[in-house]
Each structure stands twice: as structure tokens, then as C-alpha cells.
Motif scaffolding. Sequence first.
Motif, PDB file in Angstrom:
ATOM      1  N   LEU A 240     -47.821  29.009  31.995  1.00 33.93           N
ATOM      2  CA  LEU A 240     -46.490  28.899  31.401  1.00 33.93           C
ATOM      3  C   LEU A 240     -45.593  28.122  32.359  1.00 33.93           C
ATOM      4  CD1 LEU A 240     -46.254  32.570  30.082  1.00 33.93           C
ATOM      5  CD2 LEU A 240     -47.182  30.543  28.932  1.00 33.93           C
ATOM      6  N   ARG A 241     -45.556  26.812  32.177  1.00 36.65           N
ATOM      7  CA  ARG A 241     -44.965  25.920  33.173  1.00 36.65           C
ATOM      8  C   ARG A 241     -43.519  25.531  32.880  1.00 36.65           C
ATOM      9  NH1 ARG A 241     -49.175  23.699  36.261  1.00 36.65           N
ATOM     10  NH2 ARG A 241     -51.234  24.330  35.510  1.00 36.65           N
ATOM     11  N   THR A 242     -43.008  25.865  31.717  1.00 38.39           N
ATOM     12  CA  THR A 242     -41.629  25.519  31.413  1.00 38.39           C
ATOM     13  C   THR A 242     -41.005  26.663  30.620  1.00 38.39           C
ATOM     14  OG1 THR A 242     -40.180  23.799  30.506  1.00 38.39           O
ATOM     15  CG2 THR A 242     -42.159  24.341  29.238  1.00 38.39           C
ATOM     16  N   THR A 243     -39.702  26.567  30.335  1.00 43.57           N
ATOM     17  CA  THR A 243     -38.992  27.653  29.662  1.00 43.57           C
ATOM     18  C   THR A 243     -38.193  27.098  28.490  1.00 43.57           C
ATOM     19  OG1 THR A 243     -38.802  28.898  31.731  1.00 43.57           O
ATOM     20  CG2 THR A 243     -37.300  29.505  29.957  1.00 43.57           C
ATOM     21  N   ALA A 244     -38.219  27.838  27.399  1.00 42.15           N
ATOM     22  CA  ALA A 244     -37.438  27.467  26.219  1.00 42.15           C
ATOM     23  C   ALA A 244     -36.359  28.530  25.989  1.00 42.15           C
ATOM     24  CB  ALA A 244     -38.333  27.356  24.992  1.00 42.15           C
ATOM     25  N   THR A 245     -35.135  28.079  25.755  1.00 42.87           N
ATOM     26  CA  THR A 245     -34.036  28.987  25.424  1.00 42.87           C
ATOM     27  C   THR A 245     -33.924  29.073  23.909  1.00 42.87           C
ATOM     28  OG1 THR A 245     -32.875  28.313  27.442  1.00 42.87           O
ATOM     29  CG2 THR A 245     -31.599  29.493  25.770  1.00 42.87           C
ATOM     30  N   LEU A 246     -34.006  30.282  23.362  1.00 41.53           N
ATOM     31  CA  LEU A 246     -34.077  30.469  21.917  1.00 41.53           C
ATOM     32  C   LEU A 246     -32.991  31.420  21.429  1.00 41.53           C
ATOM     33  CD1 LEU A 246     -37.916  31.222  21.713  1.00 41.53           C
ATOM     34  CD2 LEU A 246     -36.821  28.971  21.713  1.00 41.53           C
ATOM     35  N   ARG A 247     -32.517  31.188  20.202  1.00 45.64           N
ATOM     36  CA  ARG A 247     -31.705  32.160  19.466  1.00 45.64           C
ATOM     37  C   ARG A 247     -32.550  32.657  18.311  1.00 45.64           C
ATOM     38  NH1 ARG A 247     -27.393  30.352  16.674  1.00 45.64           N
ATOM     39  NH2 ARG A 247     -26.295  32.353  16.696  1.00 45.64           N
ATOM     40  N   LEU A 248     -32.732  33.965  18.252  1.00 49.57           N
ATOM     41  CA  LEU A 248     -33.641  34.546  17.276  1.00 49.57           C
ATOM     42  C   LEU A 248     -32.933  35.560  16.396  1.00 49.57           C
ATOM     43  CD1 LEU A 248     -36.410  35.197  19.881  1.00 49.57           C
ATOM     44  CD2 LEU A 248     -36.784  33.751  17.893  1.00 49.57           C
ATOM     45  N   GLY A 279     -25.604  37.933  14.744  1.00 53.45           N
ATOM     46  CA  GLY A 279     -26.719  38.862  14.795  1.00 53.45           C
ATOM     47  C   GLY A 279     -27.955  38.309  15.465  1.00 53.45           C
ATOM     48  N   ARG A 280     -27.815  37.158  16.126  1.00 51.99           N
ATOM     49  CA  ARG A 280     -28.958  36.541  16.802  1.00 51.99           C
ATOM     50  C   ARG A 280     -28.985  36.914  18.279  1.00 51.99           C
ATOM     51  NH1 ARG A 280     -31.713  31.816  14.425  1.00 51.99           N
ATOM     52  NH2 ARG A 280     -31.081  31.659  12.231  1.00 51.99           N
ATOM     53  N   VAL A 281     -30.191  36.990  18.818  1.00 51.49           N
ATOM     54  CA  VAL A 281     -30.411  37.338  20.223  1.00 51.49           C
ATOM     55  C   VAL A 281     -30.908  36.100  20.960  1.00 51.49           C
ATOM     56  CG1 VAL A 281     -31.824  38.716  21.797  1.00 51.49           C
ATOM     57  CG2 VAL A 281     -30.923  39.743  19.700  1.00 51.49           C
ATOM     58  N   THR A 282     -30.355  35.846  22.142  1.00 49.53           N
ATOM     59  CA  THR A 282     -30.774  34.705  22.958  1.00 49.53           C
ATOM     60  C   THR A 282     -31.762  35.180  24.025  1.00 49.53           C
ATOM     61  OG1 THR A 282     -28.650  33.589  22.618  1.00 49.53           O
ATOM     62  CG2 THR A 282     -30.001  32.852  24.481  1.00 49.53           C
ATOM     63  N   GLY A 301     -40.026  29.511  11.538  1.00 48.03           N
ATOM     64  CA  GLY A 301     -39.118  28.890  10.585  1.00 48.03           C
ATOM     65  C   GLY A 301     -37.662  28.991  11.018  1.00 48.03           C
ATOM     66  N   ALA A 302     -36.799  29.395  10.062  1.00 43.48           N
ATOM     67  CA  ALA A 302     -35.365  29.458  10.327  1.00 43.48           C
ATOM     68  C   ALA A 302     -34.976  30.687  11.145  1.00 43.48           C
ATOM     69  CB  ALA A 302     -34.598  29.452   9.005  1.00 43.48           C
ATOM     70  N   ASP A 303     -35.946  31.512  11.511  1.00 42.72           N
ATOM     71  CA  ASP A 303     -35.632  32.690  12.321  1.00 42.72           C
ATOM     72  C   ASP A 303     -35.511  32.364  13.801  1.00 42.72           C
ATOM     73  OD1 ASP A 303     -35.494  34.744  10.358  1.00 42.72           O
ATOM     74  OD2 ASP A 303     -37.667  34.615  10.128  1.00 42.72           O
ATOM     75  N   VAL A 304     -35.713  31.097  14.172  1.00 46.22           N
ATOM     76  CA  VAL A 304     -35.558  30.690  15.565  1.00 46.22           C
ATOM     77  C   VAL A 304     -34.761  29.395  15.627  1.00 46.22           C
ATOM     78  CG1 VAL A 304     -37.753  29.409  15.592  1.00 46.22           C
ATOM     79  CG2 VAL A 304     -36.740  30.197  17.746  1.00 46.22           C
ATOM     80  N   GLU A 305     -33.860  29.340  16.585  1.00 45.27           N
ATOM     81  CA  GLU A 305     -33.152  28.093  16.916  1.00 45.27           C
ATOM     82  C   GLU A 305     -33.408  27.790  18.381  1.00 45.27           C
ATOM     83  OE1 GLU A 305     -28.688  26.111  17.356  1.00 45.27           O
ATOM     84  OE2 GLU A 305     -28.909  28.211  16.733  1.00 45.27           O
ATOM     85  N   VAL A 306     -33.902  26.581  18.655  1.00 46.35           N
ATOM     86  CA  VAL A 306     -34.158  26.162  20.031  1.00 46.35           C
ATOM     87  C   VAL A 306     -32.873  25.576  20.599  1.00 46.35           C
ATOM     88  CG1 VAL A 306     -35.470  24.615  21.513  1.00 46.35           C
ATOM     89  CG2 VAL A 306     -36.601  25.734  19.579  1.00 46.35           C
ATOM     90  N   LEU A 307     -32.410  26.152  21.706  1.00 46.29           N
ATOM     91  CA  LEU A 307     -31.215  25.631  22.378  1.00 46.29           C
ATOM     92  C   LEU A 307     -31.579  24.655  23.489  1.00 46.29           C
ATOM     93  CD1 LEU A 307     -29.144  28.949  22.673  1.00 46.29           C
ATOM     94  CD2 LEU A 307     -29.095  27.228  20.844  1.00 46.29           C
ATOM     95  N   ALA A 308     -32.699  24.880  24.143  1.00 52.14           N
ATOM     96  CA  ALA A 308     -33.155  24.026  25.247  1.00 52.14           C
ATOM     97  C   ALA A 308     -34.651  24.298  25.440  1.00 52.14           C
ATOM     98  CB  ALA A 308     -32.378  24.349  26.526  1.00 52.14           C
ATOM     99  N   GLY A 311     -35.686  18.125  24.690  1.00 58.79           N
ATOM    100  CA  GLY A 311     -36.860  17.478  24.083  1.00 58.79           C
ATOM    101  C   GLY A 311     -37.481  18.340  23.000  1.00 58.79           C
ATOM    102  N   LEU A 312     -37.552  19.648  23.222  1.00 58.54           N
ATOM    103  CA  LEU A 312     -38.112  20.557  22.220  1.00 58.54           C
ATOM    104  C   LEU A 312     -37.157  20.689  21.031  1.00 58.54           C
ATOM    105  CD1 LEU A 312     -40.307  22.537  21.365  1.00 58.54           C
ATOM    106  CD2 LEU A 312     -39.152  24.304  22.717  1.00 58.54           C
ATOM    107  N   ARG A 313     -35.854  20.747  21.322  1.00 59.90           N
ATOM    108  CA  ARG A 313     -34.868  20.818  20.232  1.00 59.90           C
ATOM    109  C   ARG A 313     -34.954  19.566  19.365  1.00 59.90           C
ATOM    110  NH1 ARG A 313     -30.202  23.629  18.937  1.00 59.90           N
ATOM    111  NH2 ARG A 313     -28.548  22.410  17.940  1.00 59.90           N
ATOM    112  N   ALA A 314     -35.163  18.412  19.992  1.00 58.46           N
ATOM    113  CA  ALA A 314     -35.281  17.152  19.242  1.00 58.46           C
ATOM    114  C   ALA A 314     -36.515  17.171  18.338  1.00 58.46           C
ATOM    115  CB  ALA A 314     -35.341  15.972  20.206  1.00 58.46           C
ATOM    116  N   ARG A 315     -37.602  17.789  18.801  1.00 61.27           N
ATOM    117  CA  ARG A 315     -38.805  17.897  17.967  1.00 61.27           C
ATOM    118  C   ARG A 315     -38.495  18.681  16.683  1.00 61.27           C
ATOM    119  NH1 ARG A 315     -44.207  17.562  20.477  1.00 61.27           N
ATOM    120  NH2 ARG A 315     -44.016  16.808  22.622  1.00 61.27           N
ATOM    121  N   PHE A 316     -37.773  19.779  16.837  1.00 61.66           N
ATOM    122  CA  PHE A 316     -37.447  20.581  15.666  1.00 61.66           C
ATOM    123  C   PHE A 316     -36.466  19.848  14.745  1.00 61.66           C
ATOM    124  CE2 PHE A 316     -39.396  24.039  17.973  1.00 61.66           C
ATOM    125  CZ  PHE A 316     -39.895  24.845  16.967  1.00 61.66           C
ATOM    126  N   ARG A 317     -35.532  19.082  15.347  1.00 52.16           N
ATOM    127  CA  ARG A 317     -34.582  18.331  14.541  1.00 52.16           C
ATOM    128  C   ARG A 317     -35.319  17.291  13.687  1.00 52.16           C
ATOM    129  NH1 ARG A 317     -30.595  18.088  18.434  1.00 52.16           N
ATOM    130  NH2 ARG A 317     -31.612  16.248  19.308  1.00 52.16           N
TER     131      ARG A 317
END
Length: 333
Positions: A240-248, A279-282, A301-308, A311-317
Motif C-alpha cells: 500500500l504505497r499511496t493514500t486516497a482521501t475519500l468521502r463515504l 452524512g458522509r465520513v472522510t 459507485g456514488a457512495d464514494v467521492e475521491v477528494l485526493a 490523479g485518482l479524482r480525475a480518473r473518476f471524473r
Amino acid sequence: MRAARLIRMALLVQSSPGLTADALARELDVSRRTVIRDAQALQEAGVPIRAERGRAGGYHLAPGHRTRLTTLHPTEAETLYLSGLPSALRDLGLSDAADTARLKLSATLLPSLRAAAESSVRRFHLDAPAWFREPSAPELLPELARAVWSDRTVEITYARPGRDDAVTRLLQPYGLVLKAGVWYVVGRVPAGRDGAWRTYRVDRVTALSPTDGEPFVRDPGFDLTAYWRANAEAFARTLLRTTATLRLTERGLARLPAVADPAGVADALASASGPDADGRVTVELPVESEEVAFAQLSELGADVEVLAPEGLRARFRAHARALAALYGVAGQR
């Protein structure tokens, strides 16, 4: 049961003369004092076992003596046939040898025991790979297995995840581990480098060549099972070499363990903040790479939003735009 332990102790001393009380205690999962008491009990039962001092000491049976405890119980014959993994033997190129060994063993068993052994094959089957994953043996696995059997140092080229470059290393391969359908090799980098233990995914070994010279000398204290148990979680975390910040959403948080790596999920849950106004958790989720994270998190699906990261956020966009275009959704930014 004590009777079963006494039989096992006698067989251990017969097969490996010179085992110390401490070594027997580890094998039998008892205290050193219990081993001494059991040795006395065996002597009283007529088994000529004795403890010797000195460098060649330990427990021995009297010269020429062999126990008569080797007759198999039906339950033991059943479990013996369950001890192999057909898919693993096939991957290692040993399925034919295993079939021959089973035939030879069957020929030596009494008819009643032969029936008990063969009945287990009709009742149990182990399918090691996970669902929805096509099992495929790494191309170099049989050659690597031969190096493990022969204690032969090899030079491997290893493709590192998330990077374009590969590394080449000398490795003394001590053992192979099959984990959830994935093969790993555990070995030691020769002392000329750093003498450290290493674990590699076999499917990422892109080249392998045995070295010339004598076989390497194994460390007699190395225990593959104990090593794997102690280091499996730590090894998983190294991937696990990197970290993703998520809103779930609440549902996304509940589903996260089903799509992401367990070690990463544990860290994410520990870092979770309280629900926001929506009601989302980061959370901060350790991931192997942006590519792997995209494949895993897309299932939410829509139950996750990538904040950082961006590059990963751009993939989802881009993925969202492609879906909107495909399904004719208007008003997408």
C-alpha cells in the motif's frame, strides 16, 4: 489427549533423534516440564527413550529400537488424503508425482483404511482462488519451485507495482506460499547484499536464472509457517504505497471492507472523521496504486467521492463523463 501426545513424541524422537526438550516442547505445544514428564511416562510404558547431554545430546531411542506405533487409524488415513492442494500441486508441476504417491500409499494400506482414505476425496475439495478470478499459475513458478527444492540461489528480475522500472536481485529462495490464489516466494538476499528476508509475488517475477556454484546452506532456525504468520500483515502494508482521501456514505463505509485491502481498511476506519452535514465520513485509505484504487473504489459507485490525490479524482471524473455520454445524461459538467 495425552495418549496421542505420547505417541507423537515417540514418533518425533524416532524420526529426528537428538531433539532437545525445548524443541519437543515447541513441536508438541507444551512446556519443557511436560516433555520431561512425558519421557518418563514413555519409559514406564516400555519405550526405551533417554535424554543425553552434550553437543550430540537430546532425546534418543535405544539403538536399533523402532516404535510399533506407525499403523494408521482410519481418521488419520482420511486426513492424509486431505493434506494436499490439487491446484497448488498442479501449479508446481507436481500433480503427476502426487497421483503416483497416492497410488503407492493406497497399495500399502489395509483394505479398510484404503476405503477410509479414498472416501475423503469424494467428500472434500479445496478451491483456493477467490471467486470471479481466473486462476493462472505464474509462468516461472515451476522453475522457482525447483530452486526451492534444491536450495539453489537464483537471480530474479522483479516488476515493482506502480513503477515502470524493474529490479534485479540475487535471492536464496527458502519457500513458496499460496495465499488466496496468489503465489509468493520467501527468501533471503545473500549476506553480500544485506542478508535480509524478502517476500515477492511470483507473478511479478519476469525473469529467473539459477546461479552457478554450490547450493546455499539453509538457516536451520528458519520456520516458513512462523515467518509468514509474523510478517504477512506487514508485507501486505508494504504494497500500500499511496493514500486516497475519500468521502463515504454510511453504505459506502459499510461496503469498503468488501472492495479494498484489509490492512488499508483497518487504517481507514481508524482515521475516520465524524459524519459531515451530508452524512458522509472522510477517511484516509492506504492503496496499492491509483490504478488499483480506481478498480476497487469504482464498485462503490456514488457512495464514494475521491477528494485526493488529484490523479485518482480525475480518473473518476473522466469515468463519470464517459458514463453520462454513454447513457445520454444531460447537464453534466
